[in-house]
Write an enzyme that holds these catalytic residues in place. Structure first.
Site, PDB file in Angstrom:
ATOM      1  CB  SER A 118      -0.936  -0.062   1.215  1.00  0.00           C
ATOM      2  OG  SER A 118      -1.912   0.921   1.191  1.00  0.00           O
ATOM      3  CG  HIS A 143      -4.506  -1.568  -2.382  1.00  0.00           C
ATOM      4  ND1 HIS A 143      -4.967  -2.438  -1.417  1.00  0.00           N
ATOM      5  CD2 HIS A 143      -3.906  -0.567  -1.691  1.00  0.00           C
ATOM      6  CE1 HIS A 143      -4.677  -1.975  -0.209  1.00  0.00           C
ATOM      7  NE2 HIS A 143      -4.034  -0.842  -0.352  1.00  0.00           N
TER       8      HIS A 143
END
Length: 221
Positions: A118, A143
């Site tokens: 992330s 993501h």
């Protein structure tokens, strides 16, 4: 669309307090200046190494930024190395660290051991080109910024939050595109769901430049 506090992380949840860890060992060093007590983090700092081993939140971001600025003031022409093993976290904290990495004059090498997920994956990619690496079994996860939960408010409040989420997503996409050489549209497609990369995959994707060999094996060659 489910929305929450914009301080929530790329991982989709608001960052919580770091989990308790084992007691950090201390040791005594002898030098011509006398005797001093130290610990692993102090020793790493003396070697211009910063270790991000927790989630990215306001507290860890402030620590990282302070270390970057101090190391630059001590010697702006020597590399700084940031080791990363982090599940990610807050988007605003990510961008604070990112801006500081780009602001300091010293090159910032990044090395992932364990995982860079992330927000931490963006920091890994943001290292100085040619100086970004993973250890062989590290993994990288990218993501989109995803906020979960719910908020109370009028429709206009929800529209404001939705616009902010889209702004965050576009900023993340353009940032990753800048450091990987990918097109922002490709980044958007790839981050629509979790994309998990091995060390070699991350190299091929442009997030890192090198997969480090083990030092013992390198010495035997």
């Amino acid at each position: 669309m489910a929305l929450i506090d914009p301080r929530a992380g790329l991982s989709g949840i608001a960052p919580s307090s770091p989990q308790a860890r084992y007691i950090l060992p201390s040791f005594i060093e002898h030098s011509s200046f006398g005797v001093k007590e130290s610990n692993p983090y102090n020793k790493l700092f003396e070697e211009r190494i910063i270790f991000l081993g927790v989630q990215v939140d306001d507290a860890s971001a402030n620590d990282i930024m302070a270390q970057l600025l101090v190391l630059e003031s001590l010697d702006p022409d020597r590399d700084i190395t940031m080791y990363i093993n982090s599940p990610g976290g807050s988007f605003t904290s990510l961008m604070a660290i990112y801006d500081t990495m780009q602001y300091v004059r010293a090159d910032v090498a990044t090395v992932c051991l364990g995982q860079a997920a992330s927000a931490a994956a963006v920091l890994l990619a943001a290292g100085t080109p040619g100086k970004r690496a993973c250890l062989p079994n590290a993994r990288v996860l990218i993501h989109q910024p995803s906020l979960e939960g719910g908020i109370q408010g009028q429709v206009s409040d929800l529209e404001i939050q939705a616009a902010e989420i889209e702004r965050m997503r576009r900023l993340m996409e353009t940032t990753l595109a800048r450091h990987t050489g990918k097109d922002p549209d490709t980044i958007r497609k790839d981050t629509d769901r979790d994309k998990i990369l091995t060390a070699e995959d991350a190299k091929e994707y442009g997030i890192i430049d090198t997969v480090f060999d083990y030092r013992k094996l390198s010495a035997q060659k």
